[in-house]
Write a protein that holds these residues in place. Structure first.
Motif, PDB file in Angstrom:
ATOM      1  N   ARG A   1       0.844  -1.195   0.000  1.00  0.00           N
ATOM      2  CA  ARG A   1       0.000   0.000   0.000  1.00  0.00           C
ATOM      3  C   ARG A   1       0.875   1.239   0.000  1.00  0.00           C
ATOM      4  NH1 ARG A   1      -4.685   2.027   4.251  1.00  0.00           N
ATOM      5  NH2 ARG A   1      -5.430   3.734   2.939  1.00  0.00           N
TER       6      ARG A   1
ATOM      7  N   SER B   1      -1.422  -4.647 -10.304  1.00  0.00           N
ATOM      8  CA  SER B   1      -2.038  -3.346 -10.563  1.00  0.00           C
ATOM      9  C   SER B   1      -1.072  -2.443 -11.319  1.00  0.00           C
ATOM     10  CB  SER B   1      -2.428  -2.672  -9.244  1.00  0.00           C
ATOM     11  OG  SER B   1      -2.848  -1.344  -9.470  1.00  0.00           O
TER      12      SER B   1
ATOM     13  N   ASP C   1      -1.461   0.620 -11.491  1.00  0.00           N
ATOM     14  CA  ASP C   1      -1.417   1.854 -10.713  1.00  0.00           C
ATOM     15  C   ASP C   1      -0.347   1.830  -9.624  1.00  0.00           C
ATOM     16  OD1 ASP C   1      -3.540   2.963 -12.155  1.00  0.00           O
ATOM     17  OD2 ASP C   1      -5.024   2.018 -10.840  1.00  0.00           O
ATOM     18  N   LEU C   2       0.117   0.631  -9.240  1.00  0.00           N
ATOM     19  CA  LEU C   2       1.155   0.483  -8.217  1.00  0.00           C
ATOM     20  C   LEU C   2       2.155  -0.570  -8.689  1.00  0.00           C
ATOM     21  CD1 LEU C   2       2.443   1.054  -5.506  1.00  0.00           C
ATOM     22  CD2 LEU C   2       0.649  -0.317  -4.420  1.00  0.00           C
TER      23      LEU C   2
ATOM     24  N   VAL D   1       3.681   6.078  -9.017  1.00  0.00           N
ATOM     25  CA  VAL D   1       2.457   5.458  -8.534  1.00  0.00           C
ATOM     26  C   VAL D   1       1.321   6.367  -8.966  1.00  0.00           C
ATOM     27  CG1 VAL D   1       1.192   4.672  -6.502  1.00  0.00           C
ATOM     28  CG2 VAL D   1       3.686   4.481  -6.568  1.00  0.00           C
TER      29      VAL D   1
ATOM     30  N   SER E   1      -4.691   8.874  -7.030  1.00  0.00           N
ATOM     31  CA  SER E   1      -6.100   8.481  -6.935  1.00  0.00           C
ATOM     32  C   SER E   1      -7.004   9.636  -7.360  1.00  0.00           C
ATOM     33  CB  SER E   1      -6.443   8.065  -5.506  1.00  0.00           C
ATOM     34  OG  SER E   1      -5.600   7.026  -5.076  1.00  0.00           O
TER      35      SER E   1
ATOM     36  N   THR F   1      -2.818  10.109  -3.334  1.00  0.00           N
ATOM     37  CA  THR F   1      -2.544   8.769  -3.835  1.00  0.00           C
ATOM     38  C   THR F   1      -2.864   7.774  -2.734  1.00  0.00           C
ATOM     39  OG1 THR F   1      -0.776   9.576  -5.273  1.00  0.00           O
ATOM     40  CG2 THR F   1      -0.746   7.242  -4.721  1.00  0.00           C
ATOM     41  N   ASP F   2      -3.715   6.828  -3.031  1.00  0.00           N
ATOM     42  CA  ASP F   2      -4.027   5.740  -2.094  1.00  0.00           C
ATOM     43  C   ASP F   2      -4.200   4.492  -2.937  1.00  0.00           C
ATOM     44  OD1 ASP F   2      -4.645   4.173   0.057  1.00  0.00           O
ATOM     45  OD2 ASP F   2      -6.562   5.143   0.506  1.00  0.00           O
ATOM     46  N   ARG F   3      -3.125   3.742  -3.090  1.00  0.00           N
ATOM     47  CA  ARG F   3      -3.115   2.565  -3.978  1.00  0.00           C
ATOM     48  C   ARG F   3      -2.704   1.315  -3.222  1.00  0.00           C
ATOM     49  NH1 ARG F   3      -6.125   3.757  -8.348  1.00  0.00           N
ATOM     50  NH2 ARG F   3      -5.481   5.747  -9.226  1.00  0.00           N
ATOM     51  N   THR F   4      -3.321   0.214  -3.608  1.00  0.00           N
ATOM     52  CA  THR F   4      -2.956  -1.090  -3.071  1.00  0.00           C
ATOM     53  C   THR F   4      -2.727  -2.042  -4.235  1.00  0.00           C
ATOM     54  OG1 THR F   4      -5.260  -1.798  -2.918  1.00  0.00           O
ATOM     55  CG2 THR F   4      -4.288  -0.781  -0.944  1.00  0.00           C
ATOM     56  N   ALA F   5      -1.924  -3.045  -3.984  1.00  0.00           N
ATOM     57  CA  ALA F   5      -1.640  -4.066  -4.990  1.00  0.00           C
ATOM     58  C   ALA F   5      -1.088  -5.295  -4.285  1.00  0.00           C
ATOM     59  CB  ALA F   5      -0.616  -3.553  -6.016  1.00  0.00           C
TER      60      ALA F   5
END
Length: 193
Positions: A102, A138, A140-141, A153, A156, A161-165
């Motif tokens: 994350r 992802s 995005d990440l 990255v 959002s 930015t708040d990304r998980t993968a």
């Protein structure tokens, strides 16, 4: 003495009067509405968070460093052949070779880099870190390549930015190495303006 006390009291009241009168008010006699305004302020600090493995579970600092082990003990005849290890375990309790990640930041573009190595070592013997590759589920990440330029990255929304993968790691097993337990560590670094 009494006069001095009265002067000091008057000075103290004069200094405190602006503090007492700092809120807006309106007094209306008769018909009509009274109104008063109040200002609001919310202070949001600049924050940046990176969690890999068990550290990705919550937006907090943890000192746990997870370990991923590729063990060829039960299939030694495949060493150097490109075959997967018979046993892939990790200390975090996740399934196989996938780790949650994350990234959270609120001040613009987040960059992510990986540094370490260049080798995994067992005494004086080495296996190049290029034998371990990582992928992300992802776009995005993305999983940054060890020693390569930082990756971006995807934001959002706006500056947030708040990304998980899930990052999956593979030992390519194309090097015939001497017997041993080879250890190495990669440090992932997130940065933003």
């Amino acid at each position: 003495m009494r006069k001095n006390l009265m002067i000091k009291t008057a000075v103290a009241l004069a200094l405190a009067t602006p503090l007492l009168a700092s809120a807006e008010s309106q007094f209306v006699v008769g018909t009509g509405a009274a109104s008063a305004k109040l200002d609001f302020r919310v202070v949001i600090p600049r924050v940046l968070f990176l969690g890999v493995g068990s550290g990705a579970a919550a937006l907090s600092t943890t000192a746990t460093v997870d370990r991923l082990t590729f063990d060829y003990t039960t299939n030694p005849n495949t060493i150097g052949s490109g075959a997967a290890a018979a046993s892939i375990t990790n200390t975090a309790g996740f399934v196989g070779n996938a780790f949650p990640v994350r990234v959270f930041g609120n001040n613009g573009q987040v960059h992510l880099a990986a540094a370490g190595g260049p080798n995994l070592t067992s005494g004086t013997d080495t296996i190049p870190f290029t034998q371990i590759t990582g992928t992300s589920d992802s776009i995005d990440l993305p999983n940054p390549v060890l020693g390569a330029a930082a990756v971006n990255v995807a934001a959002s929304a706006g500056k947030v930015t708040d990304r998980t993968a899930n990052w999956t790691f593979t030992y390519t097993n194309t090097v015939v190495a001497a017997a041993g337990t080879y250890d190495g560590q990669v440090t992932y670094t997130a940065s933003m303006p």
